[in-house]
Write a protein that holds these residues in place. Structure first.
Motif, PDB file in Angstrom:
ATOM      1  N   LEU A  45       0.819  -1.213   0.000  1.00 56.77           N
ATOM      2  CA  LEU A  45       0.000   0.000   0.000  1.00 56.77           C
ATOM      3  C   LEU A  45       0.855   1.265   0.000  1.00 56.77           C
ATOM      4  CD1 LEU A  45      -2.955  -0.972   2.344  1.00 56.77           C
ATOM      5  CD2 LEU A  45      -2.964  -0.712  -0.133  1.00 56.77           C
ATOM      6  N   LEU A  46       1.970   1.250   0.711  1.00 51.88           N
ATOM      7  CA  LEU A  46       2.874   2.401   0.689  1.00 51.88           C
ATOM      8  C   LEU A  46       3.489   2.599  -0.696  1.00 51.88           C
ATOM      9  CD1 LEU A  46       4.702   2.179   4.128  1.00 51.88           C
ATOM     10  CD2 LEU A  46       3.146   3.968   3.333  1.00 51.88           C
ATOM     11  N   LEU A  47       3.886   1.508  -1.345  1.00 46.86           N
ATOM     12  CA  LEU A  47       4.427   1.621  -2.700  1.00 46.86           C
ATOM     13  C   LEU A  47       3.373   2.128  -3.679  1.00 46.86           C
ATOM     14  CD1 LEU A  47       6.651  -1.572  -2.973  1.00 46.86           C
ATOM     15  CD2 LEU A  47       7.406   0.803  -2.898  1.00 46.86           C
ATOM     16  N   LEU A  48       2.151   1.620  -3.540  1.00 44.60           N
ATOM     17  CA  LEU A  48       1.068   2.064  -4.416  1.00 44.60           C
ATOM     18  C   LEU A  48       0.764   3.543  -4.189  1.00 44.60           C
ATOM     19  CD1 LEU A  48      -1.018   1.188  -6.531  1.00 44.60           C
ATOM     20  CD2 LEU A  48      -2.553   0.657  -4.641  1.00 44.60           C
ATOM     21  N   ALA A  49       0.685   3.952  -2.935  1.00 42.14           N
ATOM     22  CA  ALA A  49       0.420   5.364  -2.641  1.00 42.14           C
ATOM     23  C   ALA A  49       1.572   6.254  -3.099  1.00 42.14           C
ATOM     24  CB  ALA A  49       0.170   5.548  -1.146  1.00 42.14           C
ATOM     25  N   GLY A  50       2.800   5.782  -2.926  1.00 37.67           N
ATOM     26  CA  GLY A  50       3.953   6.554  -3.381  1.00 37.67           C
ATOM     27  C   GLY A  50       3.984   6.705  -4.895  1.00 37.67           C
ATOM     28  N   SER A  51       3.696   5.614  -5.609  1.00 43.19           N
ATOM     29  CA  SER A  51       3.678   5.714  -7.073  1.00 43.19           C
ATOM     30  C   SER A  51       2.527   6.589  -7.544  1.00 43.19           C
ATOM     31  CB  SER A  51       3.600   4.325  -7.703  1.00 43.19           C
ATOM     32  OG  SER A  51       2.382   3.710  -7.383  1.00 43.19           O
ATOM     33  N   PHE A  52       1.411   6.555  -6.831  1.00 43.50           N
ATOM     34  CA  PHE A  52       0.296   7.439  -7.166  1.00 43.50           C
ATOM     35  C   PHE A  52       0.700   8.898  -6.971  1.00 43.50           C
ATOM     36  CE2 PHE A  52      -3.357   9.841  -5.430  1.00 43.50           C
ATOM     37  CZ  PHE A  52      -4.103   9.927  -6.588  1.00 43.50           C
ATOM     38  N   ALA A  53       1.311   9.208  -5.853  1.00 42.65           N
ATOM     39  CA  ALA A  53       1.725  10.585  -5.583  1.00 42.65           C
ATOM     40  C   ALA A  53       2.764  11.059  -6.605  1.00 42.65           C
ATOM     41  CB  ALA A  53       2.284  10.696  -4.165  1.00 42.65           C
ATOM     42  N   TRP A  54       3.711  10.186  -6.954  1.00 42.82           N
ATOM     43  CA  TRP A  54       4.714  10.548  -7.949  1.00 42.82           C
ATOM     44  C   TRP A  54       4.074  10.773  -9.320  1.00 42.82           C
ATOM     45  CZ3 TRP A  54       9.159  12.670  -8.277  1.00 42.82           C
ATOM     46  CH2 TRP A  54       9.935  12.553  -9.427  1.00 42.82           C
ATOM     47  N   GLY A  55       3.122   9.913  -9.685  1.00 46.10           N
ATOM     48  CA  GLY A  55       2.427  10.081 -10.957  1.00 46.10           C
ATOM     49  C   GLY A  55       1.609  11.363 -11.008  1.00 46.10           C
ATOM     50  N   VAL A  56       0.956  11.689  -9.910  1.00 43.47           N
ATOM     51  CA  VAL A  56       0.188  12.941  -9.850  1.00 43.47           C
ATOM     52  C   VAL A  56       1.129  14.132  -9.961  1.00 43.47           C
ATOM     53  CG1 VAL A  56      -1.189  14.397  -8.313  1.00 43.47           C
ATOM     54  CG2 VAL A  56      -1.785  12.002  -8.610  1.00 43.47           C
ATOM     55  N   TYR A  57       2.262  14.064  -9.295  1.00 41.42           N
ATOM     56  CA  TYR A  57       3.222  15.169  -9.350  1.00 41.42           C
ATOM     57  C   TYR A  57       3.748  15.355 -10.778  1.00 41.42           C
ATOM     58  CZ  TYR A  57       7.503  17.822  -8.720  1.00 41.42           C
ATOM     59  OH  TYR A  57       8.491  18.753  -8.828  1.00 41.42           O
ATOM     60  N   ARG A  58       4.088  14.257 -11.443  1.00 43.61           N
ATOM     61  CA  ARG A  58       4.656  14.364 -12.791  1.00 43.61           C
ATOM     62  C   ARG A  58       3.637  14.804 -13.836  1.00 43.61           C
ATOM     63  NH1 ARG A  58       8.033   9.637 -14.805  1.00 43.61           N
ATOM     64  NH2 ARG A  58       8.289  11.170 -16.457  1.00 43.61           N
ATOM     65  N   SER A  59       2.373  14.508 -13.624  1.00 49.36           N
ATOM     66  CA  SER A  59       1.365  14.841 -14.640  1.00 49.36           C
ATOM     67  C   SER A  59       0.470  16.003 -14.200  1.00 49.36           C
ATOM     68  CB  SER A  59       0.530  13.617 -14.946  1.00 49.36           C
ATOM     69  OG  SER A  59      -0.178  13.218 -13.812  1.00 49.36           O
ATOM     70  N   ARG A  60       0.918  16.821 -13.306  1.00 46.68           N
ATOM     71  CA  ARG A  60       0.087  17.893 -12.769  1.00 46.68           C
ATOM     72  C   ARG A  60      -0.273  18.937 -13.822  1.00 46.68           C
ATOM     73  NH1 ARG A  60       5.222  18.512 -11.102  1.00 46.68           N
ATOM     74  NH2 ARG A  60       6.214  20.558 -11.353  1.00 46.68           N
ATOM     75  N   HIS A  61       0.494  19.024 -14.897  1.00 42.52           N
ATOM     76  CA  HIS A  61       0.211  20.018 -15.937  1.00 42.52           C
ATOM     77  C   HIS A  61      -0.471  19.403 -17.167  1.00 42.52           C
ATOM     78  CE1 HIS A  61       2.401  22.904 -13.621  1.00 42.52           C
ATOM     79  NE2 HIS A  61       3.507  22.168 -13.654  1.00 42.52           N
ATOM     80  N   ARG A  62      -0.727  18.101 -17.125  1.00 37.55           N
ATOM     81  CA  ARG A  62      -1.398  17.420 -18.240  1.00 37.55           C
ATOM     82  C   ARG A  62      -2.680  16.790 -17.715  1.00 37.55           C
ATOM     83  NH1 ARG A  62       4.332  15.513 -19.370  1.00 37.55           N
ATOM     84  NH2 ARG A  62       3.796  14.182 -17.651  1.00 37.55           N
ATOM     85  N   PRO A  63      -3.823  17.392 -17.960  1.00 36.19           N
ATOM     86  CA  PRO A  63      -5.082  16.918 -17.361  1.00 36.19           C
ATOM     87  C   PRO A  63      -5.458  15.488 -17.753  1.00 36.19           C
ATOM     88  CG  PRO A  63      -5.374  19.067 -18.398  1.00 36.19           C
ATOM     89  CD  PRO A  63      -4.001  18.621 -18.710  1.00 36.19           C
ATOM     90  N   ARG A  64      -5.169  15.086 -18.982  1.00 29.64           N
ATOM     91  CA  ARG A  64      -5.544  13.736 -19.398  1.00 29.64           C
ATOM     92  C   ARG A  64      -4.730  12.692 -18.633  1.00 29.64           C
ATOM     93  NH1 ARG A  64      -5.365  10.973 -25.309  1.00 29.64           N
ATOM     94  NH2 ARG A  64      -6.350   9.068 -24.624  1.00 29.64           N
TER      95      ARG A  64
END
Length: 175
Positions: A45-64
């Motif tokens: 769950l920590l890895l999943l949450a971390g990858s989710f947070a990293w993905g959100v951070y990297r795609s914060r300027h691309r809505p799709r």
């Protein structure tokens, strides 16, 4: 003077018999000593949450991309919850049969939504139409196989391979 046998030394006794292990049922807690499973779950769950947070951070300027990451994370969490509930419902309890059916339908719907979400994203990344079609064909085959094994197959989720009900099989035969 007292004889040596009369003194009160501790006497070794047989250990009390261990109770039989219980299966996970609604309303009962997990057996003690299951910390390894909980630790693995916490790490996943920590890895999943971390990858989710990293993905959100990297795609914060691309809505799709951001929408894809949020929807995929939500569907994975929902699928886990549905599978955990399905695991808790007893197969040999006739009163739980309607609820098992509803939960199985929920698992099916979430699985199809997750597969289509990922297939759509992968198909968009393919360079030509042939590969896009191949992605969708493989997705449809996987969804069809899941539907067959989950719903159509004789005794899907209700009986063992030799046709007997699960509660008629001894614990030694289940292993």
């Amino acid at each position: 003077m007292e004889p040596a046998a009369a003194t009160s030394y501790p006497v070794a006794r047989d250990a009390p018999p261990r109770p039989a292990p219980h299966t996970a049922q609604l309303g009962q807690g997990r057996p003690r000593g299951d910390w390894g499973r909980w630790a693995l779950l916490a790490v996943v769950l920590l890895l999943l949450a971390g990858s989710f947070a990293w993905g959100v951070y990297r795609s914060r300027h691309r809505p799709r991309n951001l929408a894809f990451i949020i929807v995929t994370y939500y569907l994975v969490a929902l699928l886990y919850c549905c599978l955990a509930k399905l695991n808790l419902l007893r197969r040999d309890d006739p009163a739980a049969a309607p609820e098992r059916w509803r939960v199985r339908m929920a698992v099916w719907g979430v699985s199809v939504a997750l597969a289509n979400t990922i297939a759509g994203r992968v198909a968009d990344a393919m360079p030509n139409a042939g590969l896009k079609i191949a992605v969708w064909v493989l997705t449809c085959v996987g969804i069809g196989a899941g539907f067959y094994f989950f719903f159509v197959r004789e005794g899907a989720g209700r009986r063992t391979t030799d046709g007997r009900a699960l509660h008629e099989v001894s614990p030694e035969q289940r292993v």
